[in-house]
Structure formats: structure tokens, C-alpha cells
Design a protein around this motif. Structure first.
Motif, PDB file in Angstrom:
ATOM      1  N   LEU A  89       0.825  -1.199   0.000  1.00 35.13           N
ATOM      2  CA  LEU A  89       0.000   0.000   0.000  1.00 35.13           C
ATOM      3  C   LEU A  89       0.869   1.264   0.000  1.00 35.13           C
ATOM      4  CD1 LEU A  89      -2.975   0.677  -0.020  1.00 35.13           C
ATOM      5  CD2 LEU A  89      -2.931   0.726   2.471  1.00 35.13           C
ATOM      6  N   GLU A  90       1.946   1.263   0.792  1.00 37.00           N
ATOM      7  CA  GLU A  90       2.878   2.401   0.799  1.00 37.00           C
ATOM      8  C   GLU A  90       3.559   2.566  -0.560  1.00 37.00           C
ATOM      9  OE1 GLU A  90       4.418   2.561   5.408  1.00 37.00           O
ATOM     10  OE2 GLU A  90       5.263   1.049   4.068  1.00 37.00           O
ATOM     11  N   TRP A  93       1.138   4.186  -2.945  1.00 37.75           N
ATOM     12  CA  TRP A  93       0.986   5.603  -2.643  1.00 37.75           C
ATOM     13  C   TRP A  93       2.200   6.403  -3.136  1.00 37.75           C
ATOM     14  CZ3 TRP A  93      -2.105   9.349  -1.994  1.00 37.75           C
ATOM     15  CH2 TRP A  93      -1.671  10.548  -1.483  1.00 37.75           C
ATOM     16  N   ALA A  97       2.075   9.399  -5.814  1.00 39.60           N
ATOM     17  CA  ALA A  97       2.499  10.727  -5.391  1.00 39.60           C
ATOM     18  C   ALA A  97       3.709  11.215  -6.183  1.00 39.60           C
ATOM     19  CB  ALA A  97       2.821  10.716  -3.898  1.00 39.60           C
TER      20      ALA A  97
END
Length: 116
Positions: A89-90, A93, A97
Motif C-alpha cells: 500500500l505504501e 501511494w 504521489a
């Protein structure tokens, strides 16, 4: 590919079950640190001895006492390092980003007329 390479690779986000997407893995390995402090500059290079590859969001904590060099000195050290792998999940992201961060580097201008 070696087994250690396969072990340290993080699977892609969409191939994981939901609980696995939130798991953070850590492991300890060794690294080689090359530090140089002279008139050409001050730099340090860290390379992992097991040739594992760090991905987006991974953290690396070098273990051992603080390293201090006087001007004109250089050294090569072998230390332990703790690798903290980002969750899927990180990673997702960070990838999303990073596209927006990249857009900040673009500069577009429209000039009237022809350029010489």
C-alpha cells in the motif's frame, strides 16, 4: 535469479490479498560503506553486500557507532544494516504521489511570435 533476490522482492499491489498489503517486513544484512572527505567533496556510498534491491518507500538503517572523519580522510567500512520494506500500500501511494511531484519540475511557457 538467486533465491535471496526473490526473497527480498516486494510483490505488486494488485497481486496481494488485503492483509498482506499491510505487512511490513524487516531483515538484517551487511553493507559496505565508502566515505571520503577531502577537497573534492564529502560523500558516502552504501552498497548492500547481498545485492538486494531497495524499492520505493524502503528504509535502510546502518548499525554501529557514529562515523567521524577529519578533512582529507577516507575509509571503507563493513557494517550491519536493517532493511525495512515498505508495504504494498505504501509503495502504491509513493508511485502515485511521485507523478505529482514530477509535474512540479515541468515548466511550460508560450512565447508570442517566432523564436530567432
Amino acid at each position: 535469479m538467486t533465491n535471496s533476490y526473490l526473497h527480498h522482492q516486494q510483490p505488486e499491489f494488485w497481486t496481494l490479498q488485503w492483509p498482506e498489503a499491510l505487512k511490513r517486513t524487516t531483515y538484517v544484512t551487511t553493507c559496505t560503506i565508502e566515505i571520503q572527505h577531502d577537497e573534492n567533496g564529502l560523500h558516502a556510498h552504501v552498497s548492500l553486500d547481498d545485492d538486494s534491491i531497495l524499492g520505493p518507500g524502503d528504509k535502510m538503517i546502518v548499525q554501529g557507532p557514529l562515523i567521524r572523519l577529519s578533512f582529507g580522510e577516507s575509509c571503507t567500512l563493513h557494517r550491519g544494516v536493517k532493511i525495512i520494506r515498505a508495504t504494498a500500500l505504501e509503495r502504491l501511494w509513493i508511485k502515485v504521489a511521485s507523478y505529482f511531484e514530477l509535474l512540479e519540475l515541468y515548466e511550460v511557457s508560450f512565447t508570442p511570435g517566432k523564436l530567432p
